[in-house]
Enzyme design. Structure first.
Site, PDB file in Angstrom:
ATOM      1  N   GLY A 115       0.382   4.740   4.157  1.00 38.29           N
ATOM      2  CA  GLY A 115       1.356   3.785   3.606  1.00 38.29           C
ATOM      3  C   GLY A 115       2.682   4.472   3.289  1.00 38.29           C
ATOM      4  N   GLY A 141       0.842  -1.193   0.000  1.00 41.46           N
ATOM      5  CA  GLY A 141       0.000   0.000   0.000  1.00 41.46           C
ATOM      6  C   GLY A 141       0.875   1.240   0.000  1.00 41.46           C
ATOM      7  N   SER A 142       0.361   2.316  -0.572  1.00 39.86           N
ATOM      8  CA  SER A 142       1.189   3.520  -0.712  1.00 39.86           C
ATOM      9  C   SER A 142       0.340   4.779  -0.729  1.00 39.86           C
ATOM     10  CB  SER A 142       1.989   3.430  -2.012  1.00 39.86           C
ATOM     11  OG  SER A 142       1.086   3.226  -3.082  1.00 39.86           O
ATOM     12  N   GLY A 143      -0.729   4.764   0.084  1.00 35.20           N
ATOM     13  CA  GLY A 143      -1.527   5.983   0.229  1.00 35.20           C
ATOM     14  C   GLY A 143      -0.842   6.926   1.210  1.00 35.20           C
ATOM     15  N   ASN A 144      -1.628   7.754   1.861  1.00 34.36           N
ATOM     16  CA  ASN A 144      -1.112   8.758   2.786  1.00 34.36           C
ATOM     17  C   ASN A 144      -0.361   8.092   3.954  1.00 34.36           C
ATOM     18  OD1 ASN A 144      -2.599  11.076   5.069  1.00 34.36           O
ATOM     19  ND2 ASN A 144      -1.074  11.586   3.552  1.00 34.36           N
ATOM     20  N   ALA A 170      -1.222  10.720   9.434  1.00 29.02           N
ATOM     21  CA  ALA A 170      -0.059  10.419   8.584  1.00 29.02           C
ATOM     22  C   ALA A 170       0.862  11.622   8.350  1.00 29.02           C
ATOM     23  CB  ALA A 170      -0.546   9.861   7.254  1.00 29.02           C
ATOM     24  N   LYS A 189      -9.160   7.595   0.769  1.00 27.60           N
ATOM     25  CA  LYS A 189     -10.441   6.937   1.048  1.00 27.60           C
ATOM     26  C   LYS A 189     -10.938   7.253   2.452  1.00 27.60           C
ATOM     27  CE  LYS A 189     -10.775   4.974  -2.849  1.00 27.60           C
ATOM     28  NZ  LYS A 189     -11.753   5.524  -3.772  1.00 27.60           N
ATOM     29  N   LYS A 192     -13.158   3.930  16.052  1.00 28.04           N
ATOM     30  CA  LYS A 192     -12.975   5.363  16.317  1.00 28.04           C
ATOM     31  C   LYS A 192     -13.305   6.198  15.073  1.00 28.04           C
ATOM     32  CE  LYS A 192      -9.136   5.817  13.888  1.00 28.04           C
ATOM     33  NZ  LYS A 192      -8.466   6.855  13.122  1.00 28.04           N
TER      34      LYS A 192
HETATM   35  N1  LIG Z   1      -3.933   8.474   6.652  1.00 21.54           N
HETATM   36  C1  LIG Z   1      -3.824   8.341   7.935  1.00 21.54           C
HETATM   37  O1  LIG Z   1      -3.558   9.324   8.649  1.00 21.54           O
HETATM   38  C2  LIG Z   1      -3.956   6.981   8.564  1.00 21.54           C
HETATM   39  C3  LIG Z   1      -3.438   6.797   9.836  1.00 21.54           C
HETATM   40  C4  LIG Z   1      -3.545   5.558  10.427  1.00 21.54           C
HETATM   41  C5  LIG Z   1      -4.161   4.524   9.723  1.00 21.54           C
HETATM   42  N2  LIG Z   1      -4.669   4.727   8.481  1.00 21.54           N
HETATM   43  C6  LIG Z   1      -5.286   3.570   7.797  1.00 21.54           C
HETATM   44  O2  LIG Z   1      -4.382   3.104   6.798  1.00 21.54           O
HETATM   45  C7  LIG Z   1      -5.099   2.485   5.736  1.00 21.54           C
HETATM   46  C8  LIG Z   1      -4.605   3.018   4.412  1.00 21.54           C
HETATM   47  O3  LIG Z   1      -4.865   4.388   4.352  1.00 21.54           O
HETATM   48  P1  LIG Z   1      -3.969   5.429   3.569  1.00 21.54           P
HETATM   49  O4  LIG Z   1      -4.149   6.732   4.268  1.00 21.54           O
HETATM   50  O5  LIG Z   1      -2.569   4.936   3.397  1.00 21.54           O
HETATM   51  O6  LIG Z   1      -4.658   5.426   2.110  1.00 21.54           O
HETATM   52  P2  LIG Z   1      -5.303   6.658   1.306  1.00 21.54           P
HETATM   53  O7  LIG Z   1      -6.748   6.748   1.614  1.00 21.54           O
HETATM   54  O8  LIG Z   1      -4.466   7.875   1.488  1.00 21.54           O
HETATM   55  O9  LIG Z   1      -5.085   6.272  -0.197  1.00 21.54           O
HETATM   56  C9  LIG Z   1      -5.852   5.418  -0.953  1.00 21.54           C
HETATM   57  C10 LIG Z   1      -4.926   4.346  -1.503  1.00 21.54           C
HETATM   58  O10 LIG Z   1      -5.717   3.350  -2.136  1.00 21.54           O
HETATM   59  C11 LIG Z   1      -5.107   3.018  -3.371  1.00 21.54           C
HETATM   60  N3  LIG Z   1      -6.114   2.445  -4.257  1.00 21.54           N
HETATM   61  C12 LIG Z   1      -7.039   3.089  -5.019  1.00 21.54           C
HETATM   62  N4  LIG Z   1      -7.781   2.185  -5.687  1.00 21.54           N
HETATM   63  C13 LIG Z   1      -7.301   0.965  -5.330  1.00 21.54           C
HETATM   64  C14 LIG Z   1      -7.669  -0.363  -5.669  1.00 21.54           C
HETATM   65  N5  LIG Z   1      -8.665  -0.637  -6.501  1.00 21.54           N
HETATM   66  N6  LIG Z   1      -6.964  -1.384  -5.097  1.00 21.54           N
HETATM   67  C15 LIG Z   1      -5.978  -1.143  -4.231  1.00 21.54           C
HETATM   68  N7  LIG Z   1      -5.577   0.089  -3.868  1.00 21.54           N
HETATM   69  C16 LIG Z   1      -6.262   1.123  -4.416  1.00 21.54           C
HETATM   70  C17 LIG Z   1      -4.528   4.310  -3.849  1.00 21.54           C
HETATM   71  O11 LIG Z   1      -3.549   4.081  -4.817  1.00 21.54           O
HETATM   72  C18 LIG Z   1      -3.942   4.845  -2.539  1.00 21.54           C
HETATM   73  O12 LIG Z   1      -2.680   4.286  -2.315  1.00 21.54           O
HETATM   74  C19 LIG Z   1      -6.593   2.751   6.030  1.00 21.54           C
HETATM   75  O13 LIG Z   1      -7.163   1.617   6.623  1.00 21.54           O
HETATM   76  C20 LIG Z   1      -6.560   3.882   7.036  1.00 21.54           C
HETATM   77  O14 LIG Z   1      -7.675   3.873   7.904  1.00 21.54           O
HETATM   78  C21 LIG Z   1      -4.559   5.938   7.888  1.00 21.54           C
END
Ligand SMILES: NC(=O)c1ccc[n+]([C@@H]2O[C@H](COP(=O)([O-])OP(=O)(O)OC[C@H]3O[C@@H](n4cnc5c(N)ncnc54)[C@H](O)[C@@H]3O)[C@@H](O)[C@H]2O)c1
Length: 351
Positions: free
Chosen positions: A16, A11-14, A154, A298, A205
Site C-alpha cells: 500500500g 491500506g498502507s502496509g508494505n 513492494a 501479513k 501464486k
Molecule cells: N508486499 C508486497 O510485496 C505485495 C505485492 C503485491 C501485492 N501485495 C498484496 O497487497 C495486499 C496488502 O499487502 P501489504 O503488503 O500492503 O500489507 P502488509 O502485510 O505489509 O501490512 C499489513 C497491513 O494491515 C494493516 N492492518 C493490521 N490489522 C488490520 C485490521 N484489523 N484491519 C485493517 N488493516 C489492518 C496494517 O496496518 C498494515 O497496513 C495483500 O493482499 C498482498 O498480497 C503485496
C-alpha cells in the site's frame, strides 16, 4: 474538462505504501487527478506516536516501508469513511482477511460512480463457494472494480527498480485511466480483459510460493523448485478453468506479469517462500513465524491455501489439485513436510 478525480488508497502496509508513492507522484503531475491523495491508515502507535502523525510530518511509513519517502501530497487519514467518502478512484490494498470489515465500514458511504482497483491477493471461500476479493468489493459497495496484479515485490517497486504489472479490466476507457494513475517508466502496465483470471493468478501464486519455501527448507535445489513452479502453474490454470465461469480463460493471460512472472518472483523472494522455508527448518507454526518474521505484515499463502482447500473439498476436487491440497495439509493438519516431495513424485502430471 471534467473535474480532477480524487484518489484514495485504502491500506498502507508494505505494498500500500509503495503504490502510494507511485500514485502520489503521478497525481501531482497529471491534471486528470486531484493532487491530494488520501491514504487510509489503520492507526497504530509507534513508540508513543500515531503512525498517521509520523507519515504526515516525516512522509515516511516507518513501520511498513521504512527508508522510503512518500510524496508530500499523500495524506494519511485514520478514519476510513473520511478517507474514502469523496473518492472517485478507490485503490484497495489491505491484506485479504480485512476486506470484509473495510467494506462493511464504507458500505453506502462511497460515491456510486466511484471506480475500484483491487491490488489484494487472495480469495474467499464463502458458504456459496469461491468468491474473488473484487466480487466482495463490487457486491458490497455497488461499484465497478478492476484489478492490478504482477511481479511486484513492494520494496523493489519502492526502490524504482524496473518491473511490469497487469491490469485486468473489462472497460477500455476505465482501464486507461487506471493505467495513467499507476504507470511510470519503471512500472510498466499491460491491460487485459480477463480480470478474473488476473486476480486468480495473484491469489494462487502465493500458495505455490509456500511449496517453493518447503522445497528450499528441505534443501532441494533449483531443479526441484522449477518443478514446483511448473506443477503449481498447471494447477493454477486448472483452477482458473474450473472456477472462472464468467468468461474465457486464455493461456496468454498466464504469460502476462500477473502469471508466470509473479509466480517466479514470489517463489524466489517473497515473504511466503521465506516463512515456509523457516517452517521447515525451525519446526515452528506458521502463526508464530508470521509474528516473529514479518513485523506486522501479513502472510497470504497459507490462508489462501486454506480457502482453496475448502472450496475444492466441497466440490470433491481435492485429488485433482494435489499440490494445493498437500500444502494446506502440511501447514494446518500436521502432515509431515516430506509429503510434499511424494506429492511431486506422484503428481497426476507424471502418470
Ligand atoms: N508486499 C508486497 O510485496 C505485495 C505485492 C503485491 C501485492 N501485495 C498484496 O497487497 C495486499 C496488502 O499487502 P501489504 O503488503 O500492503 O500489507 P502488509 O502485510 O505489509 O501490512 C499489513 C497491513 O494491515 C494493516 N492492518 C493490521 N490489522 C488490520 C485490521 N484489523 N484491519 C485493517 N488493516 C489492518 C496494517 O496496518 C498494515 O497496513 C495483500 O493482499 C498482498 O498480497 C503485496
Amino acid at each position: 474538462m471534467n473535474a480532477p478525480k480524487k484518489v484514495c488508497v485504502v491500506g498502507s502496509g508494505n505494498w500500500g505504501s509503495a503504490v502510494a508513492k507511485i500514485i502520489g507522484d503521478n497525481a501531482a503531475h497529471n491534471p486528470k487527478f486531484d493532487s491530494t491523495v488520501k491514504m487510509w491508515v489503520y492507526e497504530e502507535n509507534i513508540n508513543g506516536r500515531k503512525l498517521t502523525e509520523i507519515i504526515n510530518t516525516e512522509h515516511e511509513n516507518v513501520k511498513y516501508l521504512p527508508g522510503h519517502k512518500l510524496p508530500t501530497n499523500v495524506l494519511a487519514v485514520p478514519d476510513l469513511v473520511e478517507a474514502a467518502g469523496e473518492a472517485d478512484v478507490l485503490v484497495f490494498v489491505v491484506p485479504h482477511q480485512f476486506i470484509g470489515n473495510v467494506c462493511d465500514t464504507i458500505e453506502g458511504k462511497v460515491k456510486k460512480d466511484a471506480l475500484g482497483l483491487s491490488l489484494i491477493k487472495g480469495v474467499d471461500a464463502g458458504s456459496d463457494g469461491l468468491r474473488l476479493i473484487s466480487d466482495i468489493i463490487r457486491e458490497k459497495l455497488g461499484i465497478d472494480v478492476a484489478v492490478l496484479m504482477g511481479a511486484n515485490i513492494a520494496n523493489e517497486v519502492a526502490d524504482g527498480k524496473f518491473c511490469e504489472s497487469t491490469i485486468g479490466c473489462k472497460n477500455k476507457e476505465r482501464a486507461l485511466l487506471l493505467k495513467e494513475l499507476m504507470e511510470n517508466p519503471n512500472f510498466r502496465i499491460t491491460v487485459v480483459e480477463e480480470s478474473d483470471v488476473v486476480e486468480m493468478c495473484g491469489a494462487l501464486k502465493n500458495v505455490v510460493a509456500v511449496g517453493a519455501g518447503f522445497c528450499d527448507g528441505l534443501g532441494y535445489g533449483d531443479n526441484t523448485k522449477a518443478a514446483v513452479i511448473r506443477l503449481g502453474l498447471m494447477e493454477m490454470v486448472a483452477f482458473a478453468c474450473t472456477f472462472c465461469t464468467s468468461g474465457p480463460v486464455s493461456s496468454a493471460t498466464f504469460l502476462e506479469s500477473c502469471g508466470v512472472a509473479d509466480l517466479i518472483t514470489t517463489c524466489y523472494g517473497g515473504r511466503n517462500q521465506r516463512v515456509a522455508k523457516a517452517f521447515v527448518t525451525t519446526g515452528k507454526s506458521i502463526e508464530e513465524l508470521e509474528k516473529e518474521m514479518l513485523n506486522g505484515q501479513k502472510l497470504q499463502g497459507p490462508a489462501t491455501a486454506a480457502e482453496v482447500y475448502y472450496v475444492l473439498q466441497r466440490k470433491e476436487l481435492l485429488n485433482k489439485f494435489p499440490l494445493f491440497t498437500t500444502i494446506y495439509q502440511i501447514c494446518y493438519q500436521g502432515h509431515p513436510v516430506r509429503e510434499f516431495i511424494s506429492c511431486l513424485q506422484n503428481h497426476p502430471e507424471h502418470k
